[in-house]
Design a protein around this motif. Structure first.
Motif, PDB file in Angstrom:
ATOM      1  N   GLU A   1      77.490  -8.123  51.182  1.00  0.00           N
ATOM      2  CA  GLU A   1      78.114  -9.620  51.514  1.00  0.00           C
ATOM      3  C   GLU A   1      79.308  -9.742  50.897  1.00  0.00           C
ATOM      4  N   ALA A   2      79.720  -9.044  49.802  1.00  0.00           N
ATOM      5  CA  ALA A   2      81.254  -9.365  49.290  1.00  0.00           C
ATOM      6  C   ALA A   2      82.218  -8.818  50.094  1.00  0.00           C
ATOM      7  N   ILE A   3      81.914  -7.714  50.941  1.00  0.00           N
ATOM      8  CA  ILE A   3      82.815  -7.406  51.860  1.00  0.00           C
ATOM      9  C   ILE A   3      82.941  -8.299  52.933  1.00  0.00           C
ATOM     10  N   LYS A   4      81.836  -8.726  53.394  1.00  0.00           N
ATOM     11  CA  LYS A   4      81.705  -9.583  54.569  1.00  0.00           C
ATOM     12  C   LYS A   4      82.543 -10.797  54.460  1.00  0.00           C
ATOM     13  N   ASN A   5      82.185 -11.614  53.230  1.00  0.00           N
ATOM     14  CA  ASN A   5      83.006 -12.831  53.025  1.00  0.00           C
ATOM     15  C   ASN A   5      84.092 -12.827  52.363  1.00  0.00           C
ATOM     16  N   GLY A   6      84.689 -11.621  51.763  1.00  0.00           N
ATOM     17  CA  GLY A   6      85.818 -11.497  51.400  1.00  0.00           C
ATOM     18  C   GLY A   6      85.981 -11.692  49.741  1.00  0.00           C
TER      19      GLY A   6
END
Length: 322
Positions: A91-96
């Motif tokens: 999720e950290a990668i997905k949402n920046g």
């Protein structure tokens, strides 16, 4: 797998990425490194890049490798490695909240993208993940040959005694001499469709329940090394395979999913700093199971710090200079 599929982490981390997931903290990389064969001309000078990873040994090493490489290329790197479970890092990668990490193709295909059947060919699996994940704002760069998947392994004495080299050989031995095939496995592997039940179905095994003992991961390696069980469930890049002189059975029917490591990048971040791709690509090409086993063993067997292991390897390979 035990450290890739932590769906329960979603309940803790959720989509809001709470502080407990380790995403609100981090520290700047202060390594005094400069370009070697990568990062010449410091193409990432002025870039601010957050690197993340999951919390197990291999991920900590891979996260450090990525962060140090970007640092040598001129970037200011924030280290947010060591997030518990797969969901938080994803999720950290997905949402920046984070820009880049090494992720596994099988994890993405099965856990994140919701497919039940893996694709046997590693390159086709990577391509399918790359194409499917575009809509999620995630870009996958070319994969490594490093494939951290399930396997069965035995000690040298049992290998000499039974001579099994493949899972088909194990299935044949189980039919010929049922008492010879005893397994030490994790509870998750014992119940997962892409674990023991699926493997037995694929290879035509019918092992008695009494031949299967469930235990924690670390104990499996020691018990297999001792010969207390003929075969132990292992992960193919684990450093303890080499350290304990275990022989891995070939998955000749290609049952287990491919878990090739590949850079997983937030698409907006990559558009902002496209040179990340050229910096990390030659490093990814160098990563294979032998390299991973050696680096993981330095942490899990020798007790070294994952960050130091990563930095030493990058320097030894000439990718960066101190």
């Amino acid at each position: 797998m035990r450290y890739r599929v932590r769906v329960a982490a979603a309940a803790v981390c959720g989509l809001s990425l709470l502080a407990g997931c380790g995403l609100t903290s981090g520290s700047p990389l202060v390594d005094d490194v400069r370009p070697g064969t990568v990062g010449r001309g410091e193409p990432l000078a002025g870039a601010k890049i957050t690197v993340t990873s999951k919390e197990f040994t291999e991920q900590l090493v891979l996260g450090a490798i990525m962060g140090i490489a970007f640092k040598a290329a001129g970037a200011d790197v924030l280290d947010r490695t060591g997030i518990q479970g797969s969901i938080g890092a994803r999720e950290a990668i997905k949402n920046g909240d984070a820009d880049a990490m090494y992720e596994y193709t099988g994890t993405a295909w099965i856990t994140y993208l919701g497919h039940s059947d893996p694709i046997p060919d590693p390159q086709q699996q990577w391509t399918a993940v790359r194409d499917a994940d575009r809509k999620n704002g995630v870009t996958w760069l070319p994969k490594a040959s490093l494939n951290n998947t399930y396997a069965l392994a035995m000690n040298r004495a049992n290998f000499k005694k039974y001579g099994t080299r493949t899972l088909s050989d194990v299935a044949a031995l189980a039919k010929k001499d049922p008492k010879a095939v005893t397994l030490c496995v994790e509870s998750e592997f014992a119940n997962r469709a892409d674990g023991l039940p699926g493997m037995q179905k694929k290879y035509g095994m019918k092992l008695p329940a009494g031949n299967i003992t469930q235990m924690d991961t670390g104990i499996i390696y020691t018990q297999a090394a001792k010969g207390s069980c003929t075969f132990g469930e292992v992960f193919t890049t684990d450093g303890r395979i080499k350290a304990m002189n275990l022989t891995v059975m070939d998955d000749d029917k290609k049952f287990f999913p491919n878990y090739n490591a590949a850079p997983s990048i937030n698409t907006k971040a990559l558009k902002k700093y496209p040179k990340m791709a050229e910096v990390i690509e030659p490093i990814t090409k160098k990563l294979d199971n032998t390299v991973a086993q050696e680096l993981n063993a330095k942490v899990d067997v020798d007790g070294q710090d994952p960050h130091d292991v990563a930095k030493d390897w990058l320097v030894e390979e000439g990718f960066v200079k101190e």
